[in-house]
Design an enzyme around this catalytic site. Structure first.
Site, PDB file in Angstrom:
ATOM      1  N   ASP A 104       0.851  -1.181   0.000  1.00 41.30           N
ATOM      2  CA  ASP A 104       0.000   0.000   0.000  1.00 41.30           C
ATOM      3  C   ASP A 104       0.898   1.246   0.000  1.00 41.30           C
ATOM      4  O   ASP A 104       1.835   1.312  -0.802  1.00 41.30           O
ATOM      5  CB  ASP A 104      -0.958  -0.088   1.194  1.00 41.30           C
ATOM      6  CG  ASP A 104      -2.031   0.977   1.218  1.00 41.30           C
ATOM      7  OD1 ASP A 104      -2.876   0.998   0.317  1.00 41.30           O
ATOM      8  OD2 ASP A 104      -2.022   1.802   2.150  1.00 41.30           O
ATOM      9  N   TYR A 216      -2.415  11.038   2.348  1.00 39.36           N
ATOM     10  CA  TYR A 216      -3.223  11.133   1.128  1.00 39.36           C
ATOM     11  C   TYR A 216      -3.120  12.516   0.486  1.00 39.36           C
ATOM     12  O   TYR A 216      -3.070  12.637  -0.744  1.00 39.36           O
ATOM     13  CB  TYR A 216      -4.682  10.825   1.441  1.00 39.36           C
ATOM     14  CG  TYR A 216      -4.951   9.370   1.686  1.00 39.36           C
ATOM     15  CD1 TYR A 216      -5.276   8.510   0.649  1.00 39.36           C
ATOM     16  CD2 TYR A 216      -4.876   8.836   2.980  1.00 39.36           C
ATOM     17  CE1 TYR A 216      -5.531   7.168   0.877  1.00 39.36           C
ATOM     18  CE2 TYR A 216      -5.127   7.496   3.212  1.00 39.36           C
ATOM     19  CZ  TYR A 216      -5.447   6.665   2.162  1.00 39.36           C
ATOM     20  OH  TYR A 216      -5.683   5.335   2.382  1.00 39.36           O
ATOM     21  N   HIS A 271      -6.641  -6.951  -0.536  1.00 33.80           N
ATOM     22  CA  HIS A 271      -5.654  -5.884  -0.504  1.00 33.80           C
ATOM     23  C   HIS A 271      -4.525  -6.119   0.493  1.00 33.80           C
ATOM     24  O   HIS A 271      -3.415  -5.638   0.289  1.00 33.80           O
ATOM     25  CB  HIS A 271      -6.371  -4.575  -0.177  1.00 33.80           C
ATOM     26  CG  HIS A 271      -5.513  -3.354  -0.250  1.00 33.80           C
ATOM     27  ND1 HIS A 271      -4.656  -3.096  -1.303  1.00 33.80           N
ATOM     28  CD2 HIS A 271      -5.377  -2.307   0.615  1.00 33.80           C
ATOM     29  CE1 HIS A 271      -4.031  -1.935  -1.094  1.00 33.80           C
ATOM     30  NE2 HIS A 271      -4.452  -1.447   0.058  1.00 33.80           N
TER      31      HIS A 271
END
Length: 297
Positions: A104, A216, A271
């Site tokens: 990730d 982010y 994921h």
């Protein structure tokens, strides 16, 4: 608690690096591997994979800047700065040469670590990440393909809005983290209560959600950094790992933009490979690391 292959608790510490402080765990002996987690996780994400590695490797597991039990500075959440954190940590621990396993956001940071500190990084495992500058942005679009394929990343736009996400998430960290963790897995039961508790604990600490959102919010900067770094492709072996129920084969296609020596594997998972399929992941990662070491010899 995280333990090595003999059931011994890992060693923990804190290090002042690059203007902040990182919490880290370490165990094992042999060639060094650093494991970089993503969001909304911490170094605890690697609790199943670590004992698979420690019989053959010295393993270092940091909590990334702002996450886990590391400090939460006001800035520095772009992937290049966060990669420099790890480079300083590893140098301070006496590791001059090491492989990187990232998942990730940890994979994106791992790429920058390999690109910026080429003499130190010997191999890169890039697991289940969308790559800013090379396709990540495409999945923020509200299109039928993204929605029906489960890859509409609705939260990106939400997280970019200043102040509002902090207001709405406060007091609901458990609900958000549980939803995100379970929804992105094909094996939701692998999100065990101990892991959920640890992630909620860390992201509920003062500044925890702010730091998560800052990762982010640096994505456009990350995209520029990645495109710039990709002008010179990596000259080390890279293993691209995907989960068939999430990013899957797209991991390999992205990584080929930045590296030539790429092998790939897609697991029957979602994921979070190191929690959903740790034994299978170890079965692919360990031979890759051994092969990379033989090529350097």
């Amino acid at each position: 608690m995280m333990v090595d292959h003999e059931g011994r608790p890992v060693r923990t510490g804190r290090a002042t690096v690059n203007g902040t402080s990182l919490h880290y765990r370490t165990a094992g002996s042999g060639p060094t591997v650093v494991l970089l987690h993503g969001v909304p996780k911490t170094g605890y994400h690697w609790r199943h994979l670590l004992p698979e590695l420690t019989p053959r490797h010295t393993v270092v597991v940091p909590d990334l800047r702002g996450l886990g039990d590391s400090a939460r500075p006001a800035d520095g959440y772009d992937s290049a700065t966060m990669s420099d954190d790890i480079a300083e940590l590893m140098a301070g621990l006496g590791h001059t040469s090491y492989a990187v396993v990232g998942e990730d956001w940890g994979a994106v940071i791992g790429y920058q670590l390999a690109a910026r500190h080429r003499s130190a990084v010997t191999a890169l495992v890039f697991a289940e990440a969308l790559f800013p500058g090379f396709g990540f942005e495409d999945h923020t679009a509200l299109t039928p393909e993204n929605v029906h394929g489960g890859m509409h990343l609705w939260h990106l736009g939400f997280y970019f809005q200043p102040d509002v996400p902090e207001m709405l998430i406060a007091g609901h960290e458990r609900e958000l983290i549980t939803y995100m963790i379970k929804n992105e897995r094909s094996r939701p039961d692998s999100a065990t209560p101990d892991a959920i508790e640890e992630y909620v604990r860390c992201y509920s600490l003062p500044g925890g959600i702010r730091a998560m959102l800052a990762v982010y919010r640096a994505m456009l900067t990350d995209a520029e950094q990645n495109r710039r770094a990709a002008r010179k492709k990596l000259d080390i072996p890279v293993l691209a790992l995907g989960g068939a129920a999430f990013i899957g084969e797209r991991v390999e296609s992205q990584v080929r933009h930045v590296a030539d020596d790429v092998t790939a594997h897609v697991f029957d998972a979602g994921h979070d490979l190191a929690e959903e399929a740790p034994d299978e992941m170890a079965g692919v990662v360990l031979p890759f690391l051994a092969g990379a070491a033989q090529r350097r010899a």
